[in-house]
Scaffold this motif. Structure first.
Motif, PDB file in Angstrom:
ATOM      1  N   LEU A  82       0.825  -1.207   0.000  1.00  0.00           N
ATOM      2  CA  LEU A  82       0.000   0.000   0.000  1.00  0.00           C
ATOM      3  C   LEU A  82       0.859   1.256   0.000  1.00  0.00           C
ATOM      4  CD1 LEU A  82      -2.910  -0.791   2.459  1.00  0.00           C
ATOM      5  CD2 LEU A  82      -3.055  -0.390   0.020  1.00  0.00           C
ATOM      6  N   ASN A  83       2.025   1.140  -0.626  1.00  0.00           N
ATOM      7  CA  ASN A  83       2.966   2.266  -0.648  1.00  0.00           C
ATOM      8  C   ASN A  83       3.436   2.618   0.750  1.00  0.00           C
ATOM      9  OD1 ASN A  83       4.521   4.029  -2.169  1.00  0.00           O
ATOM     10  ND2 ASN A  83       3.102   5.722  -1.875  1.00  0.00           N
ATOM     11  N   PHE A  84       3.539   1.599   1.616  1.00  0.00           N
ATOM     12  CA  PHE A  84       4.033   1.820   2.962  1.00  0.00           C
ATOM     13  C   PHE A  84       5.503   2.223   2.924  1.00  0.00           C
ATOM     14  CE2 PHE A  84       0.951  -1.774   4.155  1.00  0.00           C
ATOM     15  CZ  PHE A  84      -0.098  -0.883   4.180  1.00  0.00           C
ATOM     16  N   ASP A  85       5.915   3.004   3.895  1.00  0.00           N
ATOM     17  CA  ASP A  85       7.331   3.342   4.013  1.00  0.00           C
ATOM     18  C   ASP A  85       8.144   2.062   4.173  1.00  0.00           C
ATOM     19  OD1 ASP A  85       6.667   5.982   3.936  1.00  0.00           O
ATOM     20  OD2 ASP A  85       6.608   6.211   6.116  1.00  0.00           O
ATOM     21  N   LYS A  86       9.342   2.060   3.608  1.00  0.00           N
ATOM     22  CA  LYS A  86      10.171   0.865   3.665  1.00  0.00           C
ATOM     23  C   LYS A  86      11.176   0.912   4.824  1.00  0.00           C
ATOM     24  CE  LYS A  86       9.819  -0.274  -1.234  1.00  0.00           C
ATOM     25  NZ  LYS A  86      10.525  -0.614  -2.471  1.00  0.00           N
ATOM     26  N   GLU A  87      10.958   1.818   5.768  1.00  0.00           N
ATOM     27  CA  GLU A  87      11.848   1.881   6.927  1.00  0.00           C
ATOM     28  C   GLU A  87      11.531   0.728   7.872  1.00  0.00           C
ATOM     29  OE1 GLU A  87      11.401   5.684   8.682  1.00  0.00           O
ATOM     30  OE2 GLU A  87      11.683   6.759   6.800  1.00  0.00           O
ATOM     31  N   GLY A  89      11.118  -1.360  11.586  1.00  0.00           N
ATOM     32  CA  GLY A  89      10.486  -1.102  12.867  1.00  0.00           C
ATOM     33  C   GLY A  89       9.068  -0.570  12.759  1.00  0.00           C
ATOM     34  N   TYR A  90       8.697   0.241  13.738  1.00  0.00           N
ATOM     35  CA  TYR A  90       7.322   0.711  13.846  1.00  0.00           C
ATOM     36  C   TYR A  90       6.928   1.726  12.778  1.00  0.00           C
ATOM     37  CZ  TYR A  90       7.279  -1.528  18.436  1.00  0.00           C
ATOM     38  OH  TYR A  90       7.329  -2.438  19.448  1.00  0.00           O
ATOM     39  N   ALA A  91       7.902   2.264  12.069  1.00  0.00           N
ATOM     40  CA  ALA A  91       7.564   3.222  11.010  1.00  0.00           C
ATOM     41  C   ALA A  91       6.679   2.560   9.960  1.00  0.00           C
ATOM     42  CB  ALA A  91       8.833   3.766  10.362  1.00  0.00           C
ATOM     43  N   SER A  95       2.772   3.640   9.283  1.00  0.00           N
ATOM     44  CA  SER A  95       2.366   3.985   7.923  1.00  0.00           C
ATOM     45  C   SER A  95       1.130   3.199   7.503  1.00  0.00           C
ATOM     46  CB  SER A  95       3.523   3.717   6.952  1.00  0.00           C
ATOM     47  OG  SER A  95       3.191   4.095   5.647  1.00  0.00           O
ATOM     48  N   ILE A  96       1.070   1.926   7.909  1.00  0.00           N
ATOM     49  CA  ILE A  96      -0.109   1.106   7.630  1.00  0.00           C
ATOM     50  C   ILE A  96      -1.340   1.712   8.309  1.00  0.00           C
ATOM     51  CG2 ILE A  96      -1.201  -1.144   8.042  1.00  0.00           C
ATOM     52  CD1 ILE A  96       1.575  -2.393   7.839  1.00  0.00           C
ATOM     53  N   ALA A  97      -1.208   2.071   9.563  1.00  0.00           N
ATOM     54  CA  ALA A  97      -2.334   2.639  10.319  1.00  0.00           C
ATOM     55  C   ALA A  97      -2.844   3.920   9.664  1.00  0.00           C
ATOM     56  CB  ALA A  97      -1.915   2.900  11.763  1.00  0.00           C
ATOM     57  N   LYS A  98      -1.924   4.787   9.270  1.00  0.00           N
ATOM     58  CA  LYS A  98      -2.324   6.048   8.638  1.00  0.00           C
ATOM     59  C   LYS A  98      -2.972   5.804   7.281  1.00  0.00           C
ATOM     60  CE  LYS A  98       1.030   8.987  11.034  1.00  0.00           C
ATOM     61  NZ  LYS A  98       2.219   9.872  10.913  1.00  0.00           N
ATOM     62  N   SER A  99      -2.446   4.838   6.526  1.00  0.00           N
ATOM     63  CA  SER A  99      -3.024   4.526   5.212  1.00  0.00           C
ATOM     64  C   SER A  99      -4.440   3.986   5.353  1.00  0.00           C
ATOM     65  CB  SER A  99      -2.146   3.504   4.480  1.00  0.00           C
ATOM     66  OG  SER A  99      -0.883   4.031   4.184  1.00  0.00           O
ATOM     67  N   ILE A 100      -4.637   3.074   6.309  1.00  0.00           N
ATOM     68  CA  ILE A 100      -5.970   2.508   6.523  1.00  0.00           C
ATOM     69  C   ILE A 100      -6.952   3.599   6.939  1.00  0.00           C
ATOM     70  CG2 ILE A 100      -7.332   0.971   7.990  1.00  0.00           C
ATOM     71  CD1 ILE A 100      -4.906  -0.873   8.113  1.00  0.00           C
ATOM     72  N   SER A 101      -6.545   4.447   7.874  1.00  0.00           N
ATOM     73  CA  SER A 101      -7.417   5.516   8.353  1.00  0.00           C
ATOM     74  C   SER A 101      -7.837   6.437   7.211  1.00  0.00           C
ATOM     75  CB  SER A 101      -6.698   6.316   9.444  1.00  0.00           C
ATOM     76  OG  SER A 101      -7.530   7.325   9.950  1.00  0.00           O
ATOM     77  N   ILE A 111      -2.880  -0.056  15.798  1.00  0.00           N
ATOM     78  CA  ILE A 111      -2.454  -1.429  15.536  1.00  0.00           C
ATOM     79  C   ILE A 111      -1.660  -1.949  16.732  1.00  0.00           C
ATOM     80  CG2 ILE A 111      -1.112  -2.955  14.041  1.00  0.00           C
ATOM     81  CD1 ILE A 111      -1.691  -1.103  11.725  1.00  0.00           C
ATOM     82  N   TYR A 112      -2.112  -3.088  17.259  1.00  0.00           N
ATOM     83  CA  TYR A 112      -1.434  -3.748  18.372  1.00  0.00           C
ATOM     84  C   TYR A 112      -0.810  -5.047  17.874  1.00  0.00           C
ATOM     85  CZ  TYR A 112      -4.008  -0.605  21.506  1.00  0.00           C
ATOM     86  OH  TYR A 112      -4.514   0.500  22.143  1.00  0.00           O
ATOM     87  N   ILE A 113       0.407  -5.316  18.333  1.00  0.00           N
ATOM     88  CA  ILE A 113       1.128  -6.508  17.918  1.00  0.00           C
ATOM     89  C   ILE A 113       1.487  -7.335  19.148  1.00  0.00           C
ATOM     90  CG2 ILE A 113       3.208  -7.381  16.756  1.00  0.00           C
ATOM     91  CD1 ILE A 113       1.276  -6.034  14.874  1.00  0.00           C
TER      92      ILE A 113
END
Length: 428
Positions: A82-87, A89-91, A95-101, A111-113
């Motif tokens: 989803l064009n998530f940042d490739k950094e 860790g939690y980045a 990015s996933i959370a912001k994209s979904i929102s 998002i909890y892991i």
């Protein structure tokens, strides 16, 4: 399949047939099925000698295959669909959370892991770690003995609703990874299915990464035997197969969500893709090209998923800012697709679908035959499908009126041959 069909192109899944015509055993051994055959066709003594002779080469070959698999399907590659940042860790997860929102117009996405998979939080006392959020608020960790929507979703592995919150389980067949929490008062079915497919894709990616970590350990173990390497290859290829399946489900759900956000009462993306496929067959295009154009039709408006639903609901004039967002949605869609390996070939078709035959289109002002043929087909299929569909601001046109408009603008806006093929398809 006849050999002469190769001249017009065939599905990639049929290519092995040509190799087997030349030397079937060579290809079978290349696929590492030689051990199975030797067991039945070669005497025990001869098989033992062959095994001893080839052990080093086969072991090196297996290690090479494993190395290639883990380089292609590492975490950074599988989680950027989803064009998530490739950094690291939690980045990535933030990015996933912001994209979904953004995609579902939700108030908040957290998002909890599970602690097991939250490597940066191994010292935490909590079992579920807040790994990413669309907000800047600091979240607290949770233990499974607490009673809330996050823990209930995690333990049940099912989508859970409570007041204005929805919990989506992040789990694969073998691993329970975590939970996606959405704050939304009214999330439509298409968006729920989209987030569920993202959660599944996320879980499969994490599980695959865990398997990749184990593969690295195995590759560095000089005492690892052939059975260990073969077992690991089987595990990896099975997970990769699952990942590909879930990617396609994700893409289908994404297309459905785009149609919902765009205000289509029917599946515009699916209708466009189906019509494009019929036009391809009418024009006599080969199977592989037809498949790619079908996917392009399905995904052509994917960039709209990042736009607020209010833009499509208005009957009035758009603001300059909103108009610019709509104009830019194609670029967003291309960026999304560039990160989905198996669909990267459709990018040119989508990139140039807004070009015009007379050269007055965008983004490059390409003219005539310079426009990819797939783009010209998608443009015609999309226009006809849009004209004959109900929209929030107008009723659907009749078939005859839509075809009449297409005919009038053939040669300037649309490819004449494609418009003629459309006419034959619709009137058939």
């Amino acid at each position: 399949m006849k050999k002469d069909e190769n001249k017009t192109g065939v599905s990639l899944f049929s290519q092995s047939e040509f190799l087997m015509d030349n030397d079937p055993l060579e290809e079978i051994f290349a696929l590492n099925l030689g051990d199975f055959l030797s067991e039945h066709l070669i005497s025990e003594d001869l098989a033992l000698k062959i095994s001893e002779h080839n052990q080093k080469d086969k072991k090196a070959g297996l290690k090479s295959q494993l190395q290639e698999l883990i380089s292609i399907y590492s975490l950074n590659n599988t989680l950027c669909v989803l064009n998530f940042d490739k950094e690291k860790g939690y980045a990535i997860i933030t990015s996933i959370a912001k994209s979904i929102s953004q995609m579902v117009d939700s108030e908040l996405c957290n998002i909890y892991i599970s602690k097991e998979y939250a490597k940066e939080a191994t010292e935490s006392d909590f079992q579920l770690i807040p790994a990413g959020s669309s907000s800047n608020f600091e979240l607290n960790g949770l233990n499974l003995d607490s009673d809330n929507i996050i823990t209930r979703t995690y333990l049940s592995k099912e989508t859970t609703t409570e007041n204005s919150s929805i919990g989506f389980s992040i789990h694969s067949t073998s691993q329970n990874i975590g939970v996606i929490e959405i704050k939304s008062d009214n999330l439509q079915k298409e968006f729920i299915e989209l987030i569920e497919s993202i959660a599944t894709l996320f879980a499969t990616s994490i599980t695959l990464q865990s398997q990749i970590d184990e593969t690295y350990k195995l590759l560095s173990d000089e005492t690892a035997d052939m059975k260990d390497l073969q077992h690991m290859r089987a595990e990896l290829t099975a997970l990769i197969g699952d990942l590909c399946d879930y990617q396609q489900i994700f893409v289908q759900n994404l297309a459905n969500a785009v149609d919902t956000k765009g205000g289509y009462k029917v599946s515009h993306s699916k209708n466009t893709a189906d019509l494009a496929r019929k036009i391809c067959k009418q024009l006599g295009l080969n199977e592989k090209t037809t498949d790619l154009i079908y996917y392009a039709g399905l995904l052509q408006n994917i960039g709209k998923i990042t736009l607020p639903e209010s833009i499509f609901a208005t009957n009035g004039k758009l603001s300059d800012e909103d108009f610019q967002k709509i104009q830019n949605h194609a670029n967003v869609g291309v960026n999304l697709l560039m990160n989905i390996n198996f669909l990267s070939e459709v990018v040119p078709y989508i990139t140039y679908q807004k070009e015009r035959i007379d050269g007055s289109g965008s983004p490059e002002g390409l003219k005539g035959q310079s426009i990819p043929f797939g783009s010209r087909i998608i443009a015609v299929a999309d226009a006809y499908s849009a004209m004959t569909s109900d929209r929030p601001y107008r009723k659907a046109m009749s078939t005859d009126k839509a075809l009449s408009i297409m005919k009038e603008e053939a040669g300037t806006k649309w490819d004449t041959d494609v418009v003629n093929a459309l006419h034959e398809v619709i009137k058939a």
